[in-house]
Scaffold this motif. Structure first.
Motif, PDB file in Angstrom:
ATOM      1  N   LEU A  12     -40.378 -20.761 104.481  1.00 37.86           N
ATOM      2  CA  LEU A  12     -41.284 -20.707 105.653  1.00 37.86           C
ATOM      3  C   LEU A  12     -42.656 -20.395 105.156  1.00 37.86           C
ATOM      4  O   LEU A  12     -42.742 -19.104 104.485  1.00 37.86           O
ATOM      5  CB  LEU A  12     -40.848 -20.048 106.980  1.00 37.86           C
ATOM      6  N   HIS A  23     -41.995 -25.284 107.430  1.00 42.72           N
ATOM      7  CA  HIS A  23     -40.738 -24.745 107.259  1.00 42.72           C
ATOM      8  C   HIS A  23     -39.929 -25.901 106.840  1.00 42.72           C
ATOM      9  O   HIS A  23     -39.105 -26.470 107.798  1.00 42.72           O
ATOM     10  CB  HIS A  23     -40.464 -24.253 108.766  1.00 42.72           C
ATOM     11  N   ASN A  51     -46.094 -24.446 111.996  1.00 47.31           N
ATOM     12  CA  ASN A  51     -45.455 -24.770 110.667  1.00 47.31           C
ATOM     13  C   ASN A  51     -44.172 -25.726 110.972  1.00 47.31           C
ATOM     14  O   ASN A  51     -44.025 -26.889 110.389  1.00 47.31           O
ATOM     15  CB  ASN A  51     -44.678 -23.634 109.969  1.00 47.31           C
ATOM     16  N   ASP A  89     -40.670 -24.771 119.785  1.00 47.43           N
ATOM     17  CA  ASP A  89     -40.758 -23.467 118.857  1.00 47.43           C
ATOM     18  C   ASP A  89     -41.406 -22.298 119.785  1.00 47.43           C
ATOM     19  O   ASP A  89     -41.999 -22.725 120.913  1.00 47.43           O
ATOM     20  CB  ASP A  89     -41.190 -23.876 117.865  1.00 47.43           C
ATOM     21  N   THR A  90     -41.396 -21.308 119.401  1.00 44.67           N
ATOM     22  CA  THR A  90     -41.982 -20.103 119.980  1.00 44.67           C
ATOM     23  C   THR A  90     -43.518 -20.350 120.240  1.00 44.67           C
ATOM     24  O   THR A  90     -44.141 -21.432 119.494  1.00 44.67           O
ATOM     25  CB  THR A  90     -42.017 -18.966 119.314  1.00 44.67           C
ATOM     26  N   SER A 116     -46.296 -17.609 116.876  1.00 48.20           N
ATOM     27  CA  SER A 116     -45.486 -17.616 115.633  1.00 48.20           C
ATOM     28  C   SER A 116     -45.686 -16.298 114.920  1.00 48.20           C
ATOM     29  O   SER A 116     -46.671 -15.287 115.066  1.00 48.20           O
ATOM     30  CB  SER A 116     -45.944 -18.914 114.823  1.00 48.20           C
ATOM     31  N   MET A 117     -44.998 -16.063 113.914  1.00 46.03           N
ATOM     32  CA  MET A 117     -45.063 -14.853 113.121  1.00 46.03           C
ATOM     33  C   MET A 117     -46.467 -14.777 112.531  1.00 46.03           C
ATOM     34  O   MET A 117     -47.063 -15.880 111.970  1.00 46.03           O
ATOM     35  CB  MET A 117     -44.144 -14.756 111.944  1.00 46.03           C
ATOM     36  N   LEU A 154     -35.253 -21.498 116.814  1.00 46.91           N
ATOM     37  CA  LEU A 154     -35.090 -20.076 116.978  1.00 46.91           C
ATOM     38  C   LEU A 154     -35.834 -19.322 116.166  1.00 46.91           C
ATOM     39  O   LEU A 154     -36.104 -19.847 114.893  1.00 46.91           O
ATOM     40  CB  LEU A 154     -33.368 -19.770 116.871  1.00 46.91           C
TER      41      LEU A 154
HETATM   42  N1  NVA Z   1     -43.025 -21.107 114.149  1.00 49.21           N
HETATM   43  C1  NVA Z   1     -42.269 -19.928 114.053  1.00 49.21           C
HETATM   44  C2  NVA Z   1     -40.991 -20.276 113.312  1.00 49.21           C
HETATM   45  C3  NVA Z   1     -39.865 -19.406 113.244  1.00 49.21           C
HETATM   46  C4  NVA Z   1     -38.891 -19.855 112.530  1.00 49.21           C
HETATM   47  C5  NVA Z   1     -42.818 -18.925 113.303  1.00 49.21           C
HETATM   48  O1  NVA Z   1     -43.605 -19.143 112.276  1.00 49.21           O
HETATM   49  O2  NVA Z   1     -42.888 -17.844 113.668  1.00 49.21           O
END
Ligand code: NVA
Ligand code: CP
Length: 300
Positions: free
Chosen positions: A120, A125, A157, A216-217, A220-221, A257
């Motif tokens: 990632l 990802h 991603n 997805d969230t 993101s991080m 997740l």
């Molecule tokens: N788009 C999310 C994916 C987490 C698996 C992130 O980058 O946080």
């Protein structure tokens, strides 16, 4: 060979990896790791699934894993990515890296004499995308013309990797997000060379005839500072039971997740009968084993 982007593999190569996964599942594997291989995991961001499943994947293949925490390695004191890669290449056989920047990952790979796997980045990802597409193939028995609606943060991603790998395998991709919010133009343009790939802001149009709804969230991080703004911006695109009514009757719901119930998806949907998120998470282990085996057979 490295696995830094879904664009590193052709349709045929992805299908070869799926065949290895099938063999692993049936316990009839034709290839194995040549030696007691060691996989190092260098993760700049948190992880539950990818870290654990990669560690288990290499152990199940007869090797061993080492987790490197950048904050307790010399990277935290400024040692360059290139020097780190050269040194790690002398000790281990594979490197799975979770980085913020795709360019840093490319720099790591340029300086590695061992296969580097993208676990990632902000841009991709790819191991997730292969596990996701394998999950869809198992559930729907084909990928060609399977309609995948990716709803919410269509520039994430996960969206980039899924749209390009999915399109290569013949799936149709519908990216459904707020008006004016665009998918990544590089991935969108490339994906359209392979299949029908569209962007929509109307939920009804975007998820019409969908076989799969994927989300997805919204945060993101690395985007924590914009969290509240992003949650409000994407809120209309929550995957909930009324959205499912616009899709095919047998639509299945996926999420890479970690999930945020009440934000990008409701508890009713993710914990409901159309959700295949646990199967999807389980398949990460299988596909990571298949990817490691596939890369072990290739020269850098
Ligand atoms: N788009 C999310 C994916 C987490 C698996 C992130 O980058 O946080
Ligand atoms: N889906 C996924 O990559 O989860 P982790 O962040 O827990 O690895």
């Amino acid at each position: 060979m490295h696995f830094l982007s879904v664009d590193d593999f052709s349709k045929e190569q992805i299908n070869e990896i799926f065949d290895i996964a099938d063999d692993l599942k049936k316990g009839r594997l034709a290839i194995s790791l040549k030696e007691r291989s060691v996989l190092a995991l260098l993760f700049q961001k948190p992880s539950t699934r990818t870290r654990t499943s990669f560690e288990v994947a290499i152990v199940k293949l007869g090797g061993a894993a080492i987790y490197i925490d950048p904050s307790t390695s010399q990277i935290s004191r400024g040692e360059s990515i290139g020097d780190t890669a050269k040194v790690l290449s002398a000790y281990v056989d594979f490197l799975a890296a979770r980085m913020f920047s795709q360019n840093d990952l490319l720099e790591l790979a340029r300086n590695s004499s061992i296969p580097v796997i993208n676990a990632l980045t902000d841009t991709e990802h790819p191991t997730q995308a292969l596990a996701d597409l394998y999950t869809i193939l198992q559930a729907k028995k084909k990928l060609k013309k399977i309609r995948i609606a990716f709803v919410g943060d269509i520039a994430a991603n996960t969206a980039n990797s899924l749209m390009l790998a999915g399109a290569k395998l013949g799936a149709e991709i519908s990216l459904v997000g707020p008006n004016g919010y665009q998918p990544n133009p590089v991935y969108f343009t490339k994906a359209r060379e392979f299949s029908r790939v569209e962007a929509h802001d109307e939920i009804k149009d975007g998820v019409a005839d969908a076989d799969i709804i994927y989300t997805d969230t919204f945060v993101s991080m690395g985007q924590e500072k914009e969290a509240e703004k992003r949650k409000a911006f994407f809120s209309k695109y929550q995957v909930n039971s009324s959205m499912l009514n616009y899709a095919k009757k047998d639509v299945l719901v996926m999420h890479c997740l970690p999930a945020h119930r009440g934000e990008e998806i409701t508890a009713e949907v993710i914990d409901g009968p159309k959700s295949i998120v646990w199967e999807q998470a389980k398949n990460k282990l299988l596909l990571e084993q298949a990817i490691i085996l596939y890369l072990s057979e290739k020269k850098l």
